[in-house]
Design an enzyme around this catalytic site. Structure first.
Site, PDB file in Angstrom:
ATOM      1  N   ASP A  98     -25.892 102.432  36.367  1.00  0.00           N
ATOM      2  CA  ASP A  98     -26.463 102.495  35.095  1.00  0.00           C
ATOM      3  C   ASP A  98     -25.799 103.298  33.954  1.00  0.00           C
ATOM      4  O   ASP A  98     -26.141 102.952  32.920  1.00  0.00           O
ATOM      5  CB  ASP A  98     -27.885 103.071  35.327  1.00  0.00           C
ATOM      6  CG  ASP A  98     -28.783 102.100  35.914  1.00  0.00           C
ATOM      7  OD1 ASP A  98     -28.763 100.895  35.841  1.00  0.00           O
ATOM      8  OD2 ASP A  98     -30.062 102.703  36.657  1.00  0.00           O
TER       9      ASP A  98
HETATM   10  C1  GLC Z   1     -29.836 107.715  34.453  1.00  0.00           C
HETATM   11  C2  GLC Z   1     -29.334 108.238  35.781  1.00  0.00           C
HETATM   12  C3  GLC Z   1     -29.300 107.027  36.551  1.00  0.00           C
HETATM   13  C4  GLC Z   1     -30.564 106.238  36.846  1.00  0.00           C
HETATM   14  C5  GLC Z   1     -31.105 105.856  35.446  1.00  0.00           C
HETATM   15  C6  GLC Z   1     -32.193 105.207  35.447  1.00  0.00           C
HETATM   16  O1  GLC Z   1     -28.903 106.745  33.898  1.00  0.00           O
HETATM   17  O2  GLC Z   1     -28.084 108.831  35.721  1.00  0.00           O
HETATM   18  O3  GLC Z   1     -29.162 107.502  38.071  1.00  0.00           O
HETATM   19  O4  GLC Z   1     -30.382 104.865  37.438  1.00  0.00           O
HETATM   20  O5  GLC Z   1     -30.996 106.935  34.458  1.00  0.00           O
HETATM   21  O6  GLC Z   1     -33.281 105.174  34.255  1.00  0.00           O
HETATM   22  C1  GLC Z   2     -30.313 105.055  40.306  1.00  0.00           C
HETATM   23  C2  GLC Z   2     -31.009 103.802  39.831  1.00  0.00           C
HETATM   24  C3  GLC Z   2     -30.156 102.533  40.307  1.00  0.00           C
HETATM   25  C4  GLC Z   2     -28.826 102.618  40.123  1.00  0.00           C
HETATM   26  C5  GLC Z   2     -28.272 104.135  40.339  1.00  0.00           C
HETATM   27  C6  GLC Z   2     -26.732 104.217  39.970  1.00  0.00           C
HETATM   28  O1  GLC Z   2     -30.262 105.315  41.602  1.00  0.00           O
HETATM   29  O2  GLC Z   2     -32.267 103.785  40.500  1.00  0.00           O
HETATM   30  O3  GLC Z   2     -30.862 101.260  39.828  1.00  0.00           O
HETATM   31  O4  GLC Z   2     -28.017 101.687  40.470  1.00  0.00           O
HETATM   32  O5  GLC Z   2     -28.764 105.068  39.805  1.00  0.00           O
HETATM   33  O6  GLC Z   2     -26.697 104.385  38.573  1.00  0.00           O
END
Ligand code: GLC
Ligand code: GLC
Length: 794
Positions: free
Chosen positions: A484
């Site tokens: 993300d």
């Molecule tokens: C932030 C976190 C990530 C998560 C995302 C969801 O980017 O670092 O882990 O998946 O928020 O909103």
């Molecule tokens: C968080 C989110 C997932 C994402 C991950 C890596 O675990 O829930 O959707 O893939 O972060 O950013």
């Protein structure tokens, strides 16, 4: 090395032996739509269906002291005031123990010869928590005590409960009966639900107004009513409604008392809301209280709960020579998969329950952990997820569990999302053989009349990714891929913007090698499925997969490992040419799982690079070197200090990708070593350093560039659960569900010896003894209903 507890394998419990754990160590209760979080000191809260909109107990996130609020029992024994779970009074106990089991927790405290044991569970059949409190006087003296129960109500919407005080502090309403306190805030207007806290005997006194119970300037640790052994018999009008019930008890030496509390939630039909005007219809609450009025009833409900979990956990059982492996596989990993499926990413001690709905990508991956346990619910989940897709194959990134509608606030456009629908559906089909799901009509964006079959949704998903390619013929990343935080089209310089929703620069051509690998892997699975269906689309899928493999080999290989991405300007990410972020885990995992360039040795090289550059004492980090400053062209990944989260943390979710790839490459020692490092039962990290629960995986363990490598965060709700399950069950132990049977293809070091697997598969039960004599090898067991006892030598 401090130890805070140990496993009790026979009971399927984790036993916490001191209350001051390095972080609250929690458990979950609930199997239907009523769920609770409970810490080892009885902190936490419950909700029905939606942790944001139907919150029952108030909770203070990141409060001081930590973990404030829960179901508290106070014992006033002369001048001593204490709680069986130690908090909130923190009076030193002579004995303390918390046993977290499958859907229940049992907390026991003893002080001056008085023992209090509380069993907390959510029964299968009702929307409530049962609290069975047993008091036992083990001293030689008669004890005259006051016992108080206490909970604080949340005014339903957990978000506005924390902010809209001009309204909230005037809305609170309760009703009090001799044996139950009812919370009915906003029931007078549009709500048709209320909560109650009742008990199987009348109380001697009560409070429902927080200030009267605690005192204006006291904390939970020193309620004025408890200090004085009294009750205010207060009726809340606005402010903060609570439920505190007092009992005056006398216990002769050796005597015991049992009180059974029910903390319940009721919804009434709109036309039957009231008994008489202004008085709520309590029929369902009374029925629930009557259902748990005796120890015999509670025993039966508890036995039913245990039977529920026995049945589930009886579906896949391994007996090996490695106890850490057995307890992970047989109990805690499967349990965590269930919890993660129930909660998605909504409510934990790291997720507030007010933020995230159900993720499109997360929920699909979670299926891999539960299709063998609750296939019917997996089926429904797939259809719910698919219904949030758009006709062009894109989708909402999240949807709300209460409405099942896509959540516009979170946006969409993540390049990987559509492929996960294929992943989740294939996992379901291979487990169940239920091809009828593919014919189910599923709408787009939940618009009635727009239905096409689920199979059509899968085709559209594939096409969406196949036709969104960049200058190198690689898959476009969009807003981000699985990571993300890799926001390559975003360029945000405004701290008030969200990386998740900020408008991306139009025409962005950033490409992702992680999605390319995922596309090839899922494309192969999809083509296999289409072949089975006799669907001619298979050949087009194969051609797209082949073209992608060629593109990866030509533009995605860096010499020693797979590149991570091309950025907006076509520059490489995850290359030896980069100063920071030279090697990334996601593309090694996915391209090697897709076996891209395997014949030319690319997969082995990529896995070697993962070992050489990414592996550290606690697992494989996400990227090295981590970014040391914010790079607006890469986005949120560089927000995190080095070694944390997506910037050099051990993001456990992606470790199994490498482990699976290692297994596919036949590298058993590497696979096993990586697996042990991230699996908490192996206890490689000391408990104080790890900080979070030693019985579940966490999303992230601080990586080698962090200040405290090995420190865990975001326990419980993580894709790590489903992926480690897939990895250990299918690739290490080697029991792979296929459309027509089970393929036995283990990859485990020979010195782990032989092992037995009990596997329920559709209408069959398999007892398989696997003897490792030289490996690698595989044996296919065709599916046939009935019971089968087999020996396999490999
Ligand atoms: C932030 C976190 C990530 C998560 C995302 C969801 O980017 O670092 O882990 O998946 O928020 O909103
Ligand atoms: C968080 C989110 C997932 C994402 C991950 C890596 O675990 O829930 O959707 O893939 O972060 O950013």
């Amino acid at each position: 090395m401090d130890s805070f507890g140990h496993f009790d394998d026979a009971a399927r419990e984790y036993v916490i032996t001191r209350p001051d754990t390095p972080w609250p160590w929690i458990n979950y209760m609930g199997t239907g739509d009523f769920f609770s979080l409970i810490s080892n000191t009885a902190g936490g809260y419950c909700f029905c269906r939606d942790a944001k909109f139907r919150r029952i107990l108030r909770y203070r996130y990141n409060g001081v002291p930590m973990d404030s609020g829960g179901r508290y029992f106070y014992v006033k024994d002369g001048a001593n005031i204490w709680n069986p779970g130690w908090k909130p009074c923190k009076t030193p106990l002579d004995f303390y123990e918390c046993r977290h089991g499958m859907g229940y927790s049992r907390i026991t405290g003893e002080k001056d010869g008085l023992r209090a044991e509380v069993l907390f569970f959510v029964p299968l059949d009702h929307r409530c928590e049962v609290h069975r409190l047993k008091l036992e006087n083990r001293s030689g003296r008669t004890k005259k005590i006051q016992l108080y129960s206490f909970v604080e109500w949340c005014l339903w919407n957990a978000a506005t409960d924390m902010e809209n005080f001009q309204r909230n502090l005037s809305t609170g309403e309760v009703e009090v009966e001799p044996d139950a306190i009812y919370h009915k805030t906003e029931y007078r207007e549009r709500r048709n639900h209320y909560a109650f806290y009742g008990v199987n005997r009348p109380f001697a006194g009560f409070d429902t107004d927080r200030e009267t119970f605690l005192g204006m300037y006291n904390g939970f640790d020193a309620p004025v009513q408890v200090l004085s052994g009294t009750s205010g018999n207060s009726v809340a009008h606005g402010w903060s409604p609570v439920a505190a019930e007092r009992f005056d008890l006398e216990l002769a030496p050796g005597a015991a008392e049992e009180l059974i509390f029910v903390l319940g939630y009721v919804e009434n039909p709109p036309e039957a809301k009231f008994e008489i005007p202004g008085v709520i219809n309590k029929a369902q609450a009374r029925e629930m209280l009557a259902a748990y009025a005796t120890g015999v009833q509670v025993d039966a409900a508890f036995a039913a709960l245990r039977a529920y979990w026995d049945d589930l956990l009886g579906r896949f059982v391994v007996a090996s020579t490695v106890p850490e492996l057995d307890r992970t596989v047989n109990v805690w990993n499967q349990y965590q998969c269930m919890i993660t499926f129930f909660m998605s990413r909504s409510a934990s001690y790291f997720e507030s329950g007010i933020g995230r709905g159900m993720g499109f990508r997360d929920s699909n991956q979670d299926l891999a952990g539960i299709v063998h346990l609750i296939p019917d619910r997996a089926r429904q989940r797939i259809l719910d997820i698919a219904a949030t897709q758009f006709p062009d194959g894109g989708c909402y990134h999240q949807y709300q569990p209460l409405t099942k509608r896509g959540n516009n606030d979170i946006g969409g456009g993540f390049g990987d999302d559509p492929l996960w629908l294929i992943f989740g559906t294939v996992a379901y089909l291979k487990e169940t053989g239920d091809f009828s799901i593919l014919d189910e009509p599923v709408p787009f964006d939940n618009v009635p009349g727009s239905e096409v079959t689920l199979l059509e949704h899968l085709k559209i998903s594939f096409r969406r990714v196949a036709t969104n390619l960049g200058p190198h013929g690689l898959t476009l990343i969009g807003r981000a891929d699985w990571n993300d935080c890799l926001n390559l089209n975003c360029f945000s310089l405004d701290p008030d913007e969200s990386f998740q929703t900020t408008e991306n620069v139009a025409g962005g051509k950033a490409e992702s090698l992680m999605i390319a690998g995922l596309f090839v892997a899922e494309g192969k699975d999809f083509a296999e499925l289409l072949d089975r269906l006799g669907d001619a689309a298979a050949s087009g899928v194969r051609a797209a997969v082949q073209a992608m493999e060629d593109a990866v080999k030509e533009h995605g290989w860096d010499g020693e490992w797979f590149l991570r991405a091309y950025d907006f300007d076509g520059r490489k990410i995850g290359s030896r040419e980069c100063e920071e972020g030279k090697v990334f885990i996601e593309s090694q995992g996915w391209c090697a799982m897709a076996r891209i360039g395997a014949a030319e040795g690319l997969c082995d090289k990529a896995l070697d690079a993962a070992v050489k550059y990414l592996e550290c004492e606690h697992g494989l980090v996400l990227n090295v070197p981590a970014y040391s400053s914010y790079l607006y062209q890469y986005g949120e990944i560089s927000s995190y200090p080095q070694g944390y989260k997506e910037n050099g943390g051990i993001f456990c979710h992606n470790n199994p990708w490498v482990i699976i790839a290692e297994a596919m490459a036949g590298r058993a020692d590497d696979a096993w070593r990586h697996y042990c490092k991230i699996t908490p039962a192996f206890g490689t990290a000391d408990q104080a350093l790890r900080k979070v629960e030693p019985y579940v995986f966490c999303q992230m363990v601080a990586g080698k560039e962090a200040a405290r490598p090995g420190e865990g965060k975001n326990s419980w709700l993580t894709g790590t659960a489903a992926w480690t399950w897939k990895c250990v069950s299918e690739f290490i132990l080697g029991v792979k569900p296929q459309y027509d049977g089970l393929l036995i293809e283990p990859c485990i070091p020979l010195d782990k010896g032989s092992y037995r697997i009990h596997r329920r598969f559709r209408e069959a039960e398999y007892d398989i003894t696997i003897r490792l004599v030289g490996g690698p090898g595989k044996v296919f067991i065709p599916y046939a209903p009935g019971r089968h006892v087999l020996e396999v030598e490999l």
